[in-house]
Scaffold this motif. Structure first.
Motif, PDB file in Angstrom:
ATOM      1  N   PRO A 113       0.820  -1.216   0.000  1.00  0.00           N
ATOM      2  CA  PRO A 113       0.000   0.000   0.000  1.00  0.00           C
ATOM      3  C   PRO A 113       0.854   1.266   0.000  1.00  0.00           C
ATOM      4  N   ASP A 114       0.266   2.338  -0.523  1.00  0.00           N
ATOM      5  CA  ASP A 114       0.840   3.673  -0.348  1.00  0.00           C
ATOM      6  C   ASP A 114       0.088   4.419   0.748  1.00  0.00           C
ATOM      7  N   VAL A 115      -1.242   4.277   0.740  1.00  0.00           N
ATOM      8  CA  VAL A 115      -2.098   4.953   1.716  1.00  0.00           C
ATOM      9  C   VAL A 115      -3.044   3.918   2.332  1.00  0.00           C
ATOM     10  N   ILE A 116      -3.184   3.982   3.663  1.00  0.00           N
ATOM     11  CA  ILE A 116      -4.094   3.089   4.378  1.00  0.00           C
ATOM     12  C   ILE A 116      -5.018   3.939   5.247  1.00  0.00           C
ATOM     13  N   MET A 117      -6.316   3.687   5.156  1.00  0.00           N
ATOM     14  CA  MET A 117      -7.257   4.310   6.073  1.00  0.00           C
ATOM     15  C   MET A 117      -7.848   3.246   6.979  1.00  0.00           C
ATOM     16  N   VAL A 118      -7.701   3.427   8.285  1.00  0.00           N
ATOM     17  CA  VAL A 118      -8.263   2.515   9.281  1.00  0.00           C
ATOM     18  C   VAL A 118      -9.468   3.218   9.904  1.00  0.00           C
ATOM     19  N   GLY A 119     -10.638   2.580   9.827  1.00  0.00           N
ATOM     20  CA  GLY A 119     -11.855   3.234  10.289  1.00  0.00           C
ATOM     21  C   GLY A 119     -11.764   3.771  11.700  1.00  0.00           C
ATOM     22  N   GLU A 120     -11.128   3.016  12.601  1.00  0.00           N
ATOM     23  CA  GLU A 120     -11.020   3.465  13.990  1.00  0.00           C
ATOM     24  C   GLU A 120      -9.912   2.701  14.700  1.00  0.00           C
ATOM     25  N   ILE A 121      -9.150   3.399  15.512  1.00  0.00           N
ATOM     26  CA  ILE A 121      -8.171   2.746  16.391  1.00  0.00           C
ATOM     27  C   ILE A 121      -8.863   2.508  17.725  1.00  0.00           C
ATOM     28  N   ARG A 122      -9.191   1.239  17.971  1.00  0.00           N
ATOM     29  CA  ARG A 122      -9.971   0.898  19.162  1.00  0.00           C
ATOM     30  C   ARG A 122      -9.146   0.231  20.252  1.00  0.00           C
ATOM     31  N   ASP A 123      -7.994  -0.336  19.892  1.00  0.00           N
ATOM     32  CA  ASP A 123      -7.259  -1.138  20.864  1.00  0.00           C
ATOM     33  C   ASP A 123      -5.759  -0.960  20.643  1.00  0.00           C
ATOM     34  N   PRO A 124      -4.949  -1.348  21.618  1.00  0.00           N
ATOM     35  CA  PRO A 124      -3.497  -1.192  21.504  1.00  0.00           C
ATOM     36  C   PRO A 124      -2.900  -1.912  20.299  1.00  0.00           C
ATOM     37  N   GLU A 125      -3.453  -3.079  19.945  1.00  0.00           N
ATOM     38  CA  GLU A 125      -2.900  -3.831  18.825  1.00  0.00           C
ATOM     39  C   GLU A 125      -3.051  -3.057  17.520  1.00  0.00           C
ATOM     40  N   THR A 126      -4.236  -2.514  17.272  1.00  0.00           N
ATOM     41  CA  THR A 126      -4.460  -1.738  16.053  1.00  0.00           C
ATOM     42  C   THR A 126      -3.585  -0.496  16.041  1.00  0.00           C
ATOM     43  N   ALA A 127      -3.470   0.178  17.207  1.00  0.00           N
ATOM     44  CA  ALA A 127      -2.640   1.379  17.296  1.00  0.00           C
ATOM     45  C   ALA A 127      -1.188   1.055  16.969  1.00  0.00           C
ATOM     46  N   GLU A 128      -0.692  -0.040  17.498  1.00  0.00           N
ATOM     47  CA  GLU A 128       0.716  -0.408  17.272  1.00  0.00           C
ATOM     48  C   GLU A 128       0.973  -0.722  15.793  1.00  0.00           C
ATOM     49  N   ILE A 129       0.067  -1.492  15.165  1.00  0.00           N
ATOM     50  CA  ILE A 129       0.264  -1.851  13.751  1.00  0.00           C
ATOM     51  C   ILE A 129       0.182  -0.603  12.880  1.00  0.00           C
ATOM     52  N   ALA A 130      -0.778   0.298  13.180  1.00  0.00           N
ATOM     53  CA  ALA A 130      -0.937   1.521  12.391  1.00  0.00           C
ATOM     54  C   ALA A 130       0.313   2.387  12.473  1.00  0.00           C
ATOM     55  N   ILE A 131       0.871   2.519  13.668  1.00  0.00           N
ATOM     56  CA  ILE A 131       2.060   3.355  13.833  1.00  0.00           C
ATOM     57  C   ILE A 131       3.278   2.709  13.174  1.00  0.00           C
ATOM     58  N   GLN A 132       3.383   1.403  13.274  1.00  0.00           N
ATOM     59  CA  GLN A 132       4.489   0.728  12.596  1.00  0.00           C
ATOM     60  C   GLN A 132       4.393   0.903  11.081  1.00  0.00           C
ATOM     61  N   ALA A 133       3.162   0.855  10.555  1.00  0.00           N
ATOM     62  CA  ALA A 133       2.973   1.077   9.116  1.00  0.00           C
ATOM     63  C   ALA A 133       3.380   2.495   8.736  1.00  0.00           C
ATOM     64  N   ALA A 134       3.048   3.470   9.596  1.00  0.00           N
ATOM     65  CA  ALA A 134       3.417   4.861   9.327  1.00  0.00           C
ATOM     66  C   ALA A 134       4.931   5.052   9.349  1.00  0.00           C
ATOM     67  N   LEU A 135       5.599   4.284  10.202  1.00  0.00           N
ATOM     68  CA  LEU A 135       7.056   4.413  10.317  1.00  0.00           C
ATOM     69  C   LEU A 135       7.801   3.705   9.189  1.00  0.00           C
ATOM     70  N   THR A 136       7.107   2.846   8.465  1.00  0.00           N
ATOM     71  CA  THR A 136       7.778   2.073   7.413  1.00  0.00           C
ATOM     72  C   THR A 136       7.373   2.537   6.011  1.00  0.00           C
ATOM     73  N   GLY A 137       7.030   3.820   5.895  1.00  0.00           N
ATOM     74  CA  GLY A 137       6.843   4.407   4.579  1.00  0.00           C
ATOM     75  C   GLY A 137       5.426   4.489   4.064  1.00  0.00           C
ATOM     76  N   HIS A 138       4.417   4.318   4.931  1.00  0.00           N
ATOM     77  CA  HIS A 138       3.017   4.404   4.489  1.00  0.00           C
ATOM     78  C   HIS A 138       2.348   5.624   5.112  1.00  0.00           C
ATOM     79  N   LEU A 139       1.399   6.204   4.372  1.00  0.00           N
ATOM     80  CA  LEU A 139       0.560   7.260   4.935  1.00  0.00           C
ATOM     81  C   LEU A 139      -0.681   6.593   5.518  1.00  0.00           C
ATOM     82  N   VAL A 140      -0.907   6.765   6.819  1.00  0.00           N
ATOM     83  CA  VAL A 140      -2.009   6.111   7.519  1.00  0.00           C
ATOM     84  C   VAL A 140      -2.965   7.180   8.047  1.00  0.00           C
TER      85      VAL A 140
END
Length: 578
Positions: free
Chosen positions: A398-425
């Motif tokens: 992906p280049d851009v990912i939209m996650v409907g909602e960050i509800r839990d620590p697991e989703t937050a961690e994956i989203a931030i890791q994706a942002a740190l590895t070259g994706h716009l989240v």
């Protein structure tokens, strides 16, 4: 009335009753009703929409309906009727089927022994006049009305209350003793119950409601619609009809009709009178008085929102657009449920949508469907949640990912890791304001250094109801309002603020429609340092304001002074002590 210059433009003379061949715009300019700039604006819109000039001038707030009616009456020779201010005879109006009234844009509104008065958008259409005369069995007396007023009046006449009450009057089946699931299913398939549920849903769509609530009480069932963010009672269903009504919803939503002790969720699709397809999400929950049902209405083919139409002020829009132009990092939109967060995110996706980008979303539910964007629907029954779906998406190049909602620590961690590895989240978070997102992420267990290094910016938002443009007046602010909102008094004159008087178009509420107010916080070096130092929310907010962030409260006050919303709305939705 006001022209585009904002100056008062009184009518120089009353239009004569003679028909005239001069163009309406020229006559209005000659009489001082509008100026040339206003006419050019209206004619440009006419090219785009194909509407009549008078409709555009009234709809844009340049001319009052009563004023334009005088001129249209003089030009056509037909009397003008303002249906928004006229007491309709509902029994007369319903002598014409709804489908015909909408197709022909006509509506009977009064009658006598031999004649019936009918409002026409085009009274010069003699074929329609003859057709109605034959159908109604009386001499038709044509009146001229604005198309938008006729549409609004049709909505009032054929509203949920009148339709549903008519159905209830015809219900003859006794639903008191439904002892078995077979009895419930048979009752749910009973034609009047089917019509009742259909009318409730159709009425909500026509009213522009976002949700429908069927709430059982001790003696009856209350039906309420959520309109512009607030619930309004529409009708009352007899208590003995409740089991069959809820069972009908269960059948439509593919739920277990025999299960009445546990909550259930489902959905069905329907088509509105506007021709659009709607996805209806249904949630049923047992209460002490029976099962309560809530339905969320979503347009399947909803046109995507445009950023510059959402309510951002220019400085806020410029800052937000700078966020979404970044190649990587995470952008958060915060606010409570129903504050328009998904709309803002989809508008951002629409803005950056490009064939060269791989844009993906994971949502619950998918509310907008953008061409060229890959949408994934959360389905917890088969294990597809935000975390698992996001984990899959990062392997889809992906280049851009939209996650409907960050509800839990697991989703937050994956989203931030994706942002740190070259994706716009892009995602949403439930917090009271933009600075609170930094604290919320830390409470979810995200390390401060990850927040500081990945977060681009945060947008906080709320929805405020607009003052009804048809009954708006500007009144001087009271001393209490001046003190509460910190308003400036210049030369002893209190600033003017809007007040809705209440009219038919806003159902006497003085408010109609909603728009968003925002605060846009960009992550600066000092804010990153405050995150690393685990500073409190108040400290973060003070830093953000010092660096140019306008709070939602400040944006709301600005909108009030622009004549768009009321002080009561700001207090209801936004106001906190600062």
């Amino acid at each position: 009335m006001e022209g585009s210059s904002g100056k008062s433009t009184p009518i120089a003379q009353k239009p004569s009753g003679r028909r005239t061949s001069r163009r309406l715009g020229d006559v209005l300019i000659a009489d001082g009703v509008i100026d040339e700039h206003t006419l050019r604006q209206a004619l440009e819109k006419q090219k785009q929409t194909g509407q009549f000039l008078g409709e555009i001038l009234v709809g844009s707030g340049f001319v009052k309906a009563a004023v334009i009616g005088q001129y249209l009456s003089a030009r056509t020779g037909f009397p003008f009727i303002d249906l928004s201010e006229h007491e309709l005879e509902y029994s007369v109006a319903r002598e014409l089927p709804e489908a015909i009234a909408r197709a022909k844009c006509v509506l009977p509104f009064a009658s006598s022994a031999k004649t019936i008065r009918v409002a026409f958008a085009d009274p010069l259409n003699l074929a329609t006049v003859d057709e109605l005369t034959a159908r109604l069995g009386k001499t038709v007396s044509p009146f001229l009305a604005l198309r938008s007023d006729i549409d609004d009046a049709i909505n009032r006449v054929f509203s949920i209350r009148h339709k549903a009450e008519s159905v209830l009057e015809r219900l003859t089946t006794d639903f008191e003793d439904l002892s078995s699931d077979e009895d419930l299913e048979a009752a749910a398939e009973d034609a009047p119950i089917v019509r009742l549920v259909n009318n409730i849903v159709e009425g909500a769509i026509s009213a522009g409601a976002s949700d429908i609530h069927l709430e059982p009480n001790e003696n009856n069932v209350r039906v309420r619609y959520r309109l512009d963010g607030l619930l309004h009672e529409q009708m009352i269903i007899p208590k003995n009809h409740a089991p069959a009504t809820v069972s009908r919803l269960k059948i439509m939503s593919k739920m277990d009709i025999a299960e009445r002790r546990r909550p259930q969720d489902g959905r069905f699709s329907t088509k509105g009178a506007d021709g659009k397809e709607y996805d209806v999400r249904v949630s049923i929950m047992p209460t002490v008085y029976g099962e309560k049902a809530v339905m969320r209405l979503l347009v399947k083919s909803a046109s995507w929102a445009v950023l510059n139409k959402l309510g951002f002020y220019p400085d806020q829009l410029e800052r937000f657009e700078s966020f979404i132009k970044r190649p990587h990092g995470i952008i958060l939109v915060t606010g409570p449920t129903g504050s328009g967060k998904s709309t803002t995110l989809h508008a951002a996706l629409h803005e950056i949508n490009d064939p060269a980008l791989n844009i993906n979303t994971i949502e619950d539910p998918v509310e907008y469907r953008l061409p060229g964007v890959n949408h994934i629907q959360v389905n917890n029954k088969i294990g597809v949640n935000f975390a698992s779906g996001l984990r899959t998406l990062v392997r889809q190049d992906p280049d851009v990912i939209m996650v409907g909602e960050i509800r839990d620590p697991e989703t937050a961690e994956i989203a931030i890791q994706a942002a740190l590895t070259g994706h716009l989240v892009l995602s949403t978070l439930h917090t009271n304001d933009a600075p609170g997102a930094l604290i919320r992420l830390q409470h979810m267990g995200v390390e401060p250094f990850l927040i500081a290094s990945s977060l681009i910016g945060v947008v906080g938002q709320r929805l405020l109801r607009n003052v009804c443009p048809d009954c708006k007046t500007m009144v001087p602010a009271t001393n209490e309002q001046i003190e509460t909102f910190g308003l400036q008094v210049e030369k002893g004159e209190h600033p003017l603020i809007p007040k809705g008087q209440g009219c038919r178009k806003c159902s006497k509420r003085g408010l109609r429609g909603r728009t968003a107010v925002y605060e846009v916080m960009s992550m600066s070096e000092s804010l990153r340092e405050s995150v690393l130092a685990r500073s409190s929310g108040d400290v973060v907010k003070e830093l953000a304001i010092a660096e140019g962030m306008s709070t939602m409260r400040q944006s709301g006050i600005r909108r009030m002074l622009d004549g768009k919303t009321t002080p009561e709305e700001i207090v209801r939705v936004l106001y906190v002590e600062e």
